[in-house]
Design an enzyme around this catalytic site. Structure first.
Site, PDB file in Angstrom:
ATOM      1  CE  LYS A 164      -3.426  -7.647  -6.592  1.00 40.78           C
ATOM      2  NZ  LYS A 164      -2.872  -6.288  -6.827  1.00 40.78           N
ATOM      3  CB  SER A 193      -5.713  -3.927  -5.373  1.00 39.77           C
ATOM      4  OG  SER A 193      -4.576  -4.166  -6.196  1.00 39.77           O
ATOM      5  CB  SER A 239      -1.788  -2.436  -5.910  1.00 43.72           C
ATOM      6  OG  SER A 239      -2.986  -1.784  -6.250  1.00 43.72           O
TER       7      SER A 239
END
Lengths: 524, 554
Positions: A76, A171, A195
């Site tokens: 990420k 996210s 997330s």
């Protein structure tokens, strides 16, 4: 080849059925082919190929570094990667190239993993859709699955087909999409309120949020320091256990990691469920929970009961205060953590430079999106001297009560809690953006953030497809630092539910750039 | 509590605010004394309302509290591994954490904790077994994180006290001991440094100092003058240096003082206080505070009010000036530092058996290893050498002077009470005159001891000894004996020669001889002096006196 699990591809590499370079090249070209998913922000092609070559050399010499040697992974874009742009999907850090690796990234590399690139997210991981970053929304690979498409056609609207693409959740949507669409074998996400688990559930993969303090946060650009945990996204529970074994352990650079040495484990298949005690928290029958998810949840409970496990309804009485409490604590820490982005040392700097103060204001106005600025504002409000007692202190007290709820439940003999991960299956982007980020986050984090408040390990396991042909995941929450028990239960469950693999064949080429040659190679 | 921040734009304000004639004179002798006769004077009058006409009737009492930032003497910073070094090239000692790169985390430096515990113990504090770290937020260019990590809620040490001595009385010949309460000692990060280039309207940032460990020592408002504050700071400085917890060199910014000052009439509520910031020189500490006390008295006596504000001391003009603080009162939005677990300290009783001893701080262990503190050293000096308490104060006030004294005593037969005079009058005077430290002295303890031995043996007179000392100061590598030989400074041992010299002096000064014979014995001293001058100090004054008296009575 790309659809197999991490464990399987590792075996293939060891047996020489595929070489690291071959594997890396395949992944890279598949990333390009699935570019429309917008899963990756940066593709580190050059360094990835170099890492693959080095790995290949190690295989040749028979001196591999570990189970991850030669295995393509994605990270990420809120983890620092030395020499590779790290943006947090924000104008503030666009073009920022960190000088160091996050500890978890370093650990992956030390094991010989090949870093393919950095995955998309909501700006600074603030969101639950992966729709609010400067690089645009991430598309859920299931939008293009045969399972979903077939149902869509049944429900007509073929003309709206292309605008009907689905969100990944967030996210860590980029990481979830990357794993789900077979462009890598494992990905790192971050999990502050859900997330990692939320997009994993929406993308039909496994998402693990380990116990707070088990994995180093050093190098993870923080959202909420007291809740952030690096998350692991894989296609099966076994793979999550392998990656966990690599990442876990004390880091002198993160004072909140526990000192106790972590022993990595291999998951065994338990055969005797009768000693197991599963708790069903009644407060998780929340408004907005889809009847489909509710039905799956109760079917899952039956599954355990039928196997001889004790399934008990339990109460976590402070659950209803959790999300608002989370909001206060989250925004307060955000306000503090974002203070460093002032345009002086790194990142975006406004050209307005009449005074230092003007420059600060303009830099932060230009660098952050509305969501980030909104959270900074409310967080600063909660931290004001006159509000601190009424908001921050109160929220901390409630947090303690929430954590105590879990302690009480586990103390009563419950081994693992079983809950939904999300309210329902995922929805189209056009639907999602009808509500603002704050509303969505409050809705979508409902089942997940309590585990962050309490610091407990939790994992989402893909369970079944909804009527629309979309994945639904269920969540297991375990005792602190009892990952082995949690994952063992999750693995047993995974084996029982036999979640179907995403079928992208023949769909991906619809209006997109997957060549027939590549497609047949990857999806045969 | 605030980290020292340089604010812009003092310069422009200086000219307007400070006129040289502004420095007030003490308006009555009682100003400095604490409410001696509380209630007897000025009862019922509110501070600040004193009409100008009644000036001098009501005494003012000043209240002074201090916040002192001491830089911890440590190889590395409070939360990072960067080196700590004064005057290194700008931004050469900056880790990723110090520059607040995203994703970096603090890791507490054990040495800094030990220094704070040591200091807390030396200041009679209660050491908190559990203390916490907080973030204090404000935007400033030399604060890269946008917050400072400090200990607002639960500091490492609380409730201590510091005793200090100062000289009082008209001739400053009376030593008194006072005590100031220590509210707390907290660990916190230093900020970087901003350099404002006004001509190019640029601000340059040096982060070398950013993140260096500080101990903030908060002293209760138990002092009432600049002199007291200066004495308290000096004592603290000595303690820190003795412990080694801080080098406490003010000139290098390792000890920075903020003073809270207010004035009121005895028996009434405290007045509105101002904060005088960044007093970075020992010389100006007392002056800055006294100026501020006088300024407030003047304001109040002129019917004005004292504003609660932050002021800076302008050492060029010897006055305090308001610091421009655009944001007005700041709300620092304190928040617990989430990346640092509570700091847990142990004592021998609570120390867990299975704990790695390298990773814990044991209060008892530190207490057992505390060196003698200055107050103890002074008592020991007085007891051991029979010197006066003020001598012991003087010995400790100069770095290395006590050791020098002890070395000299060890190497001479001279009584320490006599040695101390040489150390404090001759040696110290020379050092001060030449602006040297004890270490830099060209006269070593061995040389001085040799010299004093010559004196003690009666080989030279004390005036000759002074001449030898002067020669030794030149640092030419000669021994006292060599100098004595070269300059022929030995006492005249030959009785006959002595008699002759005395005779000659008497013959040359018949008037004086007559005076003495008339009974004016005082004139005898003049004759002794004359003999000394003739012999250039080579005559033993006792012997001279004997001979002269013998001859005069003949």
């Amino acid at each position: 080849m790309l659809r197999v699990s991490l464990r399987e591809i590792s075996a293939a590499l060891k047996e020489g059925r595929v070489t690291p370079t071959e594997l890396c090249q395949r992944c890279l070209s598949f990333i390009k082919a699935t570019k429309f998913l917008n899963a990756y922000i940066t593709i580190a092609e050059e360094t990835a190929l170099k890492q693959a070559e080095e790995s290949e050399e190690r295989y040749r010499r028979g001196q591999i570094l570990g189970d991850l040697d030669g295995i393509p992974v994605a990270v990420k874009d809120n983890f620092n990667t030395a020499g590779i742009e790290t943006t947090c999907a924000s104008n503030m850090l666009k073009g920022y190239i960190p000088p160091y690796n996050a500890t978890v990234v370093q650990k992956l590399l030390d094991q010989g993993a090949v870093l393919l690139g950095k995955t998309n997210l909501d700006e600074f991981a603030m969101g639950s859709g992966s729709t609010d970053g400067i690089f645009g929304p991430v598309r859920n690979p299931w939008s293009y699955s045969r399972q979903y498409r077939d149902k869509c056609v049944q429900n007509s609207h073929p003309e709206k087909e292309d605008s009907n693409w689905l969100i990944t959740g967030g996210s860590s949507g980029g990481s979830a999409a990357a794993v789900s669409s077979f462009t890598c074998f494992a990905a790192l996400g971050s999990d502050t309120g859900g997330s990692t688990r939320n997009p994993a559930a929406h993308c039909g993969i496994v998402g693990l949020k380990p116990t707070y303090g088990l994995i180093s946060r050093h190098g993870l650009i923080p959202l909420v320091n007291s809740m952030d945990v690096p998350g692991i996204l894989t296609r099966c529970v076994d793979d999550a256990a392998i990656v966990l074994g690599v990442l876990a352990g004390h880091d002198p650079k993160d004072s909140t990691t526990v000192q106790d040495p972590f022993k990595s484990f291999e998951l065994t298949c338990f055969t005797d469920a009768s000693k197991l005690c599963i708790g069903i928290p009644k407060e998780y029958h929340a408004p907005g929970l889809s009847s489909e998810t509710l039905a799956l949840w109760s079917k899952a409970a039956d599954l355990f009961e039928n196997a001889g496990a004790k399934v008990i309804e339990v109460s976590l009485p402070h659950t209803r205060y959790s999300i608002v409490c989370y909001h206060v604590l989250c925004t307060s820490e955000v306000a503090s953590n974002m203070a460093r982005f002032d345009g002086l040392e790194y990142g975006h700097r406004s050209s307005m430079d009449k005074s230092t103060e003007v420059m600060y204001a303009a830099t932060r106005r230009e660098g952050f999106n509305d969501v980030v600025r909104g959270r900074i504002l409310s967080g600063n409000y909660f931290l004001l001297k006159q509000n601190y007692e009424n908001y921050f202190i109160k929220a901390q007290k409630v947090r303690r009560l929430i954590a105590k709820d879990f302690v009480n439940v586990f103390h009563s003999g419950i081994d693992v809690l079983l809950t939904p991960t999300t309210l329902s299956d995922t929805i189209p982007y056009v639907e999602f953006i009808k509500e603002d980020n704050r509303t969505r986050s409050a809705q979508d984090d409902i089942f997940t953030q309590a585990a962050n408040m309490a610091g407990l390990p939790a994992i989402t396991v893909p369970t079944a497809l909804s009527e629309k042909g979309l994945p639904v995941g269920l969540q297991f929450i375990g005792r602190a630092f009892q990952e082995q028990q949690l994952l063992t239960v999750a693995k047993w469950f995974e084996k029982q539910v036999k979640f179907p693999m995403i079928q992208l064949q023949g769909i991906m080429d619809h209006g997109h750039t997957v060549s027939h040659h590549q497609k047949s190679a990857f999806f045969s | 509590m605030a980290a020292s921040i340089l604010r812009r734009c003092w310069g422009s304000l200086l000219a307007q605010r400070c006129r040289t004639g502004d420095v007030p004179v003490l308006h009555n002798g009682q100003t400095w004394r604490r409410a001696q006769a509380s209630g007897s004077i000025a009862s019922g009058r509110r501070a600040g309302n004193s009409p100008a006409g009644e000036r001098g009737v009501a005494p003012w009492v000043a209240v002074v509290g201090l916040e002192i930032h001491a830089q911890i003497s440590s190889n590395s910073k409070l939360f990072s591994g960067s080196q700590v070094q004064f005057a290194a090239p700008p931004n050469s000692l900056v880790s990723f954490f110090d520059a607040s790169l995203p994703g970096t985390l603090p890791a507490l430096n054990r040495r800094c904790v030990e220094a704070a515990v040591m200091t807390g113990l030396a200041l009679n504090c209660r050491i908190n077994k559990k203390s916490l770290f907080d973030r204090k937020h404000y935007f400033y260019a030399d604060l890269p994180a946008g917050y400072q990590i400090t200990q607002q809620r639960l500091p490492v040490a609380v409730n201590g006290s510091l005793s200090y001595s100062l000289c009082v009385g008209g001739k400053k010949n009376q030593m008194v001991t006072r005590t100031v309460r220590i509210k707390q000692i907290q660990l916190e990060q230093d900020s970087g440094k901003s350099l404002h280039d006004d001509t190019r309207s640029q601000t340059l940032i040096d982060l070398n100092r950013a993140g260096v460990g500080l101990m903030e020592v908060v002293m209760e408002p138990d002092m009432s003058s600049g002199e007291e504050a200066a004495a308290a700071v000096r004592e603290l400085q000595l303690i820190l240096q003795t412990l080694g917890s801080s080098q406490a060199i003010m000139a290098e910014g390792q000890l920075r003082v903020d003073a809270n000052v207010s004035v009121h009439h005895p028996g009434e509520a405290y007045g509105v206080r101002t904060e005088v910031k960044n007093i970075n020189s020992a010389r100006f500490l007392a002056r800055a505070i006294d100026y501020e006390i006088q300024r407030q008295i003047k304001e109040l006596e002129n019917g004005q009010t004292v504003m609660n504000e932050t002021r800076a001391f302008d050492y060029k003009h010897g006055c305090t000036i308001p610091m421009r603080d655009k944001e007005g009162k700041q709300d620092y939005r304190f928040m617990p530092e989430p990346n640092l677990p509570p700091l847990i300290l142990y004592d021998t009783k609570s120390l867990p058996a299975n704990m790695n001893h390298q990773q814990v701080v044991n209060i008892d262990w530190i207490r057992e290893r505390l060196p003698d503190l200055p107050s103890v050293k002074r008592v020991k000096l007085v007891e051991q050498y029979g010197i006066l308490p003020e001598h012991s104060v003087a010995l400790l006030n100069e770095d290395g002077l006590m050791e020098f004294f002890q070395n000299v005593v060890r190497q001479t037969q001279m009584n320490p009470k006599k040695v101390i005079g040489w150390i404090l009058n001759d040696m110290l005077c020379y050092l001060k005159q030449h602006n040297l430290t004890v270490k830099e002295s060209p006269v070593s303890s061995l040389l001085l001891a040799d010299l004093l031995n010559l004196l003690e043996r009666g080989a030279i007179s004390s005036s000759a000894a002074k001449q030898v000392f002067e020669e030794l100061w030149k640092g030419e590598g000669k021994t006292p004996l060599q100098i004595v030989k070269e300059k022929k400074l030995e006492l005249i041992q030959d009785q006959q020669e002595f008699e002759q010299i005395c005779q000659a002096v008497m013959e040359g000064h018949q008037e004086e001889v007559m005076e003495i014979k008339k009974g004016n014995r005082k004139v005898l001293n003049k004759l002794i002096g004359l003999v000394q001058r003739t012999t250039r100090g080579r005559a033993d004054p006792v012997l001279v006196k004997q001979i002269l008296e013998k001859r005069l009575s003949q």
